[in-house]
Design an enzyme around this catalytic site. Structure first.
Site, mmCIF file in Angstrom:
data_model
loop_
_atom_site.group_PDB
_atom_site.id
_atom_site.type_symbol
_atom_site.label_atom_id
_atom_site.label_comp_id
_atom_site.label_asym_id
_atom_site.label_seq_id
_atom_site.Cartn_x
_atom_site.Cartn_y
_atom_site.Cartn_z
ATOM 1 N N SER A 92 25.830 -48.262 -57.603
ATOM 2 C CA SER A 92 25.652 -49.665 -57.954
ATOM 3 C C SER A 92 27.005 -50.398 -57.969
ATOM 4 O O SER A 92 27.654 -50.507 -56.937
ATOM 5 C CB SER A 92 24.910 -49.774 -59.291
ATOM 6 O OG SER A 92 24.431 -51.080 -59.513
ATOM 7 N N ASP A 109 14.111 -50.684 -55.022
ATOM 8 C CA ASP A 109 15.172 -51.071 -55.960
ATOM 9 C C ASP A 109 15.005 -52.537 -56.378
ATOM 10 O O ASP A 109 15.137 -53.433 -55.547
ATOM 11 C CB ASP A 109 16.538 -50.871 -55.294
ATOM 12 C CG ASP A 109 17.698 -50.969 -56.261
ATOM 13 O OD1 ASP A 109 17.571 -51.649 -57.303
ATOM 14 O OD2 ASP A 109 18.744 -50.356 -55.988
ATOM 15 N N HIS A 123 16.132 -48.137 -58.707
ATOM 16 C CA HIS A 123 17.588 -48.221 -58.812
ATOM 17 C C HIS A 123 18.108 -46.913 -59.402
ATOM 18 O O HIS A 123 18.141 -46.737 -60.625
ATOM 19 C CB HIS A 123 17.967 -49.408 -59.701
ATOM 20 C CG HIS A 123 19.410 -49.804 -59.620
ATOM 21 N ND1 HIS A 123 20.008 -50.219 -58.454
ATOM 22 C CD2 HIS A 123 20.392 -49.858 -60.574
ATOM 23 C CE1 HIS A 123 21.278 -50.529 -58.679
ATOM 24 N NE2 HIS A 123 21.525 -50.292 -59.955
#
Length: 219
Positions: A114, A166, A198
């Site tokens: 991320s 996601d 995610h």
């Protein structure tokens, strides 16, 4: 200037480190969130030294964890500006760890999730010498096109993995990142994990381990 640090996993039995794998966590997490990858990959890389530095700032938005830089509007401008501010801290950390272990950038792999993926890509493409590998999970390239063309100093091989479900960083970010890396002449592999939100799924974990072995061991 702030100095980064975080949890570590050294090679067993006091063996000297032959590779350095740096794990960069996401927004609102910390190094403990990613150091859990190290025992899995150490079976493949028994001589690797793993370290997962905590981001330099407390995460104000989440109220817990750390961040590499603030996120308020999640814009491209904000991501690029934040990555530029945090980059010198991470660069210095990488230099210090490589020097301490007696290793070079060719022995280094950057793995980010991320926001950590944004940092891995940003710093990895701007090192003086190319790292052996950059792996990004569920992230994005902060700054492409003319920005990347003007600032690019190295072209490490890149693997990007993203879940098609996601909701935080939509999978479209992977396609934009791949296009930006391709345009800059960076060799990039991509994988979309179906049904994954995610996170880092089993397919991405296995592909990451294979990529690390190929890039760090087959030199």
């Amino acid at each position: 200037m702030t100095r980064l640090d975080g949890p570590r996993l050294a090679p067993p039995e006091d063996r000297p480190a032959r590779q350095l794998v740096v794990l960069l966590h996401g927004f609102g997490a910390d190094g403990e969130d990613l150091i859990g990858l190290a025992p899995y990959w150490r079976r493949l890389l028994p001589d690797a030294y793993f370290v997962a530095p905590d981001g330099p700032e407390p995460c104000a938005m989440a109220g817990f964890g750390r961040q590499w830089f603030p996120l308020t509007d999640f814009s491209e401008t904000e991501r690029l500006a934040g990555a530029r501010i945090a980059a010198p801290l991470l660069d210095r950390f990488l230099d210090d760890e490589l020097t301490r272990l007696g290793l070079a950038d060719r022995d280094l792999a950057l793995v980010g999730f991320s926001q950590g993926c944004m940092m891995a890509l940003h710093v990895g493409l701007r090192r003086r010498a190319p790292a052996a590998a950059v792996i990004g999970y569920s992230g994005a390239l902060a700054g492409a096109g003319e920005v990347l063309a003007a600032e690019l100093t190295s072209r490490p091989p890149v693997l990007l993995v993203h879940g098609d479900q996601d909701p935080i960083v939509p999978v479209a970010a992977l396609h934009r990142s791949v296009a930006g890396l391709d345009a800059a002449g960076v060799t990039v592999q991509r994988h979309i994990e179906h049904g994954l939100a995610h996170g880092i799924g089993p397919e991405g974990l296995a592909l990451g381990g294979e990529f690390l072995c190929r890039m760090l061991l087959d030199q």
